[in-house]
Design a protein around this motif. Structure first.
Motif, PDB file in Angstrom:
ATOM      1  N   PRO A 166      71.361  16.116  50.285  1.00 26.08           N
ATOM      2  CA  PRO A 166      70.955  17.343  49.582  1.00 26.08           C
ATOM      3  C   PRO A 166      69.503  17.742  49.863  1.00 26.08           C
ATOM      4  O   PRO A 166      69.200  18.934  49.985  1.00 26.08           O
ATOM      5  CB  PRO A 166      71.151  16.980  48.104  1.00 26.08           C
ATOM      6  N   VAL A 167      68.595  16.740  49.948  1.00 25.37           N
ATOM      7  CA  VAL A 167      67.193  17.056  50.258  1.00 25.37           C
ATOM      8  C   VAL A 167      67.098  17.767  51.600  1.00 25.37           C
ATOM      9  O   VAL A 167      66.397  18.779  51.758  1.00 25.37           O
ATOM     10  CB  VAL A 167      66.340  15.768  50.262  1.00 25.37           C
ATOM     11  N   ALA A 171      65.970  21.813  52.242  1.00 23.04           N
ATOM     12  CA  ALA A 171      64.821  22.102  53.100  1.00 23.04           C
ATOM     13  C   ALA A 171      65.205  23.042  54.236  1.00 23.04           C
ATOM     14  O   ALA A 171      64.517  24.037  54.514  1.00 23.04           O
ATOM     15  CB  ALA A 171      64.250  20.798  53.658  1.00 23.04           C
ATOM     16  N   VAL A 172      66.330  22.736  54.877  1.00 16.31           N
ATOM     17  CA  VAL A 172      66.785  23.583  55.989  1.00 16.31           C
ATOM     18  C   VAL A 172      67.174  24.975  55.491  1.00 16.31           C
ATOM     19  O   VAL A 172      66.894  25.994  56.130  1.00 16.31           O
ATOM     20  CB  VAL A 172      67.961  22.909  56.721  1.00 16.31           C
ATOM     21  N   GLY A 173      67.809  25.049  54.309  1.00 15.50           N
ATOM     22  CA  GLY A 173      68.205  26.341  53.752  1.00 15.50           C
ATOM     23  C   GLY A 173      67.020  27.240  53.473  1.00 15.50           C
ATOM     24  O   GLY A 173      67.061  28.450  53.739  1.00 15.50           O
ATOM     25  N   ALA A 241      61.531  22.819  61.211  1.00 14.09           N
ATOM     26  CA  ALA A 241      62.835  22.299  60.785  1.00 14.09           C
ATOM     27  C   ALA A 241      63.075  20.890  61.319  1.00 14.09           C
ATOM     28  O   ALA A 241      63.586  20.018  60.598  1.00 14.09           O
ATOM     29  CB  ALA A 241      63.942  23.237  61.260  1.00 14.09           C
ATOM     30  N   PHE A 242      62.698  20.628  62.546  1.00 15.95           N
ATOM     31  CA  PHE A 242      62.996  19.329  63.150  1.00 15.95           C
ATOM     32  C   PHE A 242      62.134  18.195  62.585  1.00 15.95           C
ATOM     33  O   PHE A 242      62.657  17.105  62.341  1.00 15.95           O
ATOM     34  CB  PHE A 242      62.875  19.435  64.668  1.00 15.95           C
ATOM     35  N   THR A 292      71.762  21.873  61.524  1.00 13.26           N
ATOM     36  CA  THR A 292      70.474  22.580  61.479  1.00 13.26           C
ATOM     37  C   THR A 292      70.307  23.467  62.695  1.00 13.26           C
ATOM     38  O   THR A 292      69.809  24.595  62.600  1.00 13.26           O
ATOM     39  CB  THR A 292      69.318  21.561  61.404  1.00 13.26           C
ATOM     40  N   PHE A 293      70.709  22.942  63.851  1.00 11.26           N
ATOM     41  CA  PHE A 293      70.695  23.764  65.060  1.00 11.26           C
ATOM     42  C   PHE A 293      71.483  25.049  64.820  1.00 11.26           C
ATOM     43  O   PHE A 293      71.049  26.153  65.169  1.00 11.26           O
ATOM     44  CB  PHE A 293      71.309  23.003  66.240  1.00 11.26           C
ATOM     45  N   MET A 294      72.660  24.880  64.237  1.00 16.45           N
ATOM     46  CA  MET A 294      73.508  26.035  63.947  1.00 16.45           C
ATOM     47  C   MET A 294      72.814  26.971  62.953  1.00 16.45           C
ATOM     48  O   MET A 294      72.836  28.191  63.100  1.00 16.45           O
ATOM     49  CB  MET A 294      74.841  25.573  63.366  1.00 16.45           C
TER      50      MET A 294
END
Length: 588
Positions: A166-167, A171-173, A241-242, A292-294
């Protein structure tokens, strides 16, 4: 809109996608099975010194790894094939739809934007399809399967997964939500760069003639800087993001080893089990990283999908009739058309106004251009001549009245039939890259060499074509930039003559010719186009003095009609035009 596009354009590639799913499924199952085998080797083989067990399970792991590689290669191959197919189909759909647009829709979007949408935007969607296909099964399988397998290894450490995933998703969202408007802005700014560059390349002679290189350089630099600034802002978010993913991944790995070591110490967990659990956690987080790439690609592809969909949803204002009429329109070399007429053009109380305009461009235009006669239209700049020309081949539709060809409203004729019997020589003639021959055969691919030379002779172009290296096979650059303006006009006229249509429309097509060439060309045209209808839009009076009918256009209305001599007596507007161009003895 993106999802509708994908559903529609992925449908023809269902078989390829099914193959991708099968091989990705096999690859994912193999990935989930390997950590368990590894745990068995450590706990049962290494810990007990059982070499035979180690070798046998090691061989199984090697075979599974080879199978994994083969499945991955095949899946990527089929995914790439499907993605390239979608890109091809989208480009074809955009090209087809743009080909149906009238001048109104092309102007609305702009050529630079249409080029960007059919190249850069399609590429973004194509990349999304490729990434989606390669991760379509792998990411969810590894994440869901990894959770199940990790819980089977040790349920008490599974709370680490419930915290880490979930963390990472939150973060990615948050990062993705900030990328969407930036990607939308970037595509618009790419349009601007293309527009500025196209203007500068097309108008390079004007730029140099007015010594505006520095100004144009600054204008391009501003547009380029805007794209760069937006790309950098989006890139910073993508770059962030990475590290976030790696931070969560590394912290989670340390936590597993930390808490797992205590469980090994008290004997409730074996070393192999801890390593397997860590492997499954890494697989879960790696699948989230793949997602995340997507997540990074989807916003930009969604913007591109909207822009592509906007083009595909736009209907042309010039729509083909549901039940087109196919009257016997015949070329001038055969029998007459309907009611004995060939190429007769009639306008009945025609008016035209651009969408949103306060005033119409044309009002109450009525005339008949008869077969075998020449009808000339003259008027000052802005009188509406070009708009009138665009109504004849139905590049625009009249907003009032009707345009008729051989007595039939052009809106009821099949477009191919209408255009097939019209020869339009535009004000700015355009030649395609190729040869003189390929350009002349554009309207009649099976034209013989004799027909080509005859058309060139009538157009007063034979001499310079014979002098060109290769003659009919001499190369022509895109737009005809390797020939002069006058030569380009004469080649465009010859191209129309090869087609031998019923109706010739010359839109100020003699403006780049000297008076001698103009006179010889008009005499040759008169002989070769006997029986056809000629409509000549002109700025130069000398080009139309022999016309059977001259229409004087002023402020979108016909203010005079008749022959040259009749108009000199009846039309003050025509006399003003003549007196500004011809010497006193030429007006008599």
């Amino acid at each position: 809109m993106l999802w509708k596009l994908l559903v529609e354009y992925l449908r023809p590639h269902r078989t390829l996608l099914l193959a991708v799913v099968v091989f990705q499924l096999a690859q994912s199952i193999a990935s989930l099975y390997l950590p368990t085998l590894n745990a068995d080797i450590i706990d049962e083989g290494v810990a007990k010194g059982n070499i035979g067990y180690i070798l046998s399970l090691g061989g199984v792991m090697l075979g599974i790894t080879l199978l994994q590689i083969v499945c991955a290669v095949i899946a990527v191959y089929f995914a790439a094939k499907a993605a390239m197919g979608v890109g091809r189909d989208l480009r074809d759909a955009i090209f087809t739809r743009v080909g149906e647009f009238s001048e109104q829709e092309v102007t609305k979007f702009g050529a630079p934007s249409l080029i960007t949408r059919s190249t850069n935007d399609v590429q973004q969607v194509q990349q999304l399809v490729l990434m989606s296909a390669t991760m379509l099964v792998t990411a969810p399988m590894l994440s869901i399967g990894g959770v199940i397998m990790a819980v089977r290894q040790d349920a008490q450490l599974s709370w680490l997964i419930a915290v880490a995933v979930p963390v990472l998703l939150v973060a990615v969202g948050l990062l993705t939500a900030r990328m969407v408007p930036l990607f939308r802005k970037m595509q618009t700014r790419i349009d601007t760069v293309n527009r500025v560059l196209r203007e500068q390349l097309t108008g390079i002679r004007v730029v140099r003639a007015f010594v505006r290189e520095d100004i144009e350089t600054e204008r391009f630099a501003r547009a380029n800087a805007d794209v760069t600034d937006t790309a950098l802002r989006a890139g910073r978010l993508m770059a962030l993001a990475f590290p976030v993913v790696m931070l969560v991944l590394n912290v989670s790995s340390v936590a597993v080893i930390w808490f797992g070591s205590f469980r090994i110490q008290d004997g409730s967990m074996q070393v192999g089990t801890l390593i397997a659990f860590l492997s499954y956690l890494l697989q879960i987080l790696m699948s989230v990283m793949m997602a995340t790439f997507m997540a990074v690609m989807i916003p930009r592809a969604a913007v591109s999908g909207d822009r592509i969909g906007e083009v595909l949803r736009t209907e042309s204002s010039v729509r083909p009739p549901l039940h087109p009429i196919r009257p016997p329109l015949h070329p001038v070399s055969t029998t007459a058309g309907q009611d004995g007429r060939r190429g007769e053009l009639e306008m009945r109380d025609v008016g035209f106004a651009y969408p949103g305009a306060d005033q119409p461009v044309l009002t109450g235009i009525s005339f008949t251009a008869k077969a075998g006669q020449t009808t000339a239209i003259i008027g000052s700049t802005g009188a509406g001549k070009t708009t009138l020309v665009n109504l004849m081949p139905r590049l625009f539709d009249a907003t009032e009245g009707s345009v008729r060809m051989n007595g039939v409203d052009v809106r009821e004729l099949h477009p191919d039939l209408l255009w097939g019997h019209i020869g339009l020589i535009p004000q700015r003639p355009y030649l395609f890259s190729g040869t003189v021959r390929s350009n002349l055969q554009y309207g009649k691919p099976d034209a013989t060499e004799d027909e080509l030379w005859t058309a060139l002779e009538i157009a007063q172009a034979r001499d310079f074509v014979e002098r060109m290296d290769g003659g009919l096979d001499a190369p022509i650059s895109q737009g005809g930039t390797n020939v002069s303006g006058g030569q380009r006009q004469r080649l465009a006229i010859a191209r129309a003559l090869v087609k031998r249509p019923e109706l010739y429309i010359f839109d100020d097509s003699f403006s780049s010719l000297d008076t001698g060439t103009d006179a010889r060309l008009r005499q040759a045209l008169k002989r070769s186009t006997a029986g056809a209808t000629l409509v000549i839009i002109a700025q130069r009076v000398s080009s139309i003095v022999d016309a059977d009918q001259i229409l004087v256009l002023d402020d979108g209305r016909i203010v005079g009609r008749g022959t040259h001599r009749e108009l000199l007596e009846t039309s003050g507007t025509y006399r003003e035009i003549v007196s500004s161009q011809l010497a006193a003895e030429e007006t008599v």
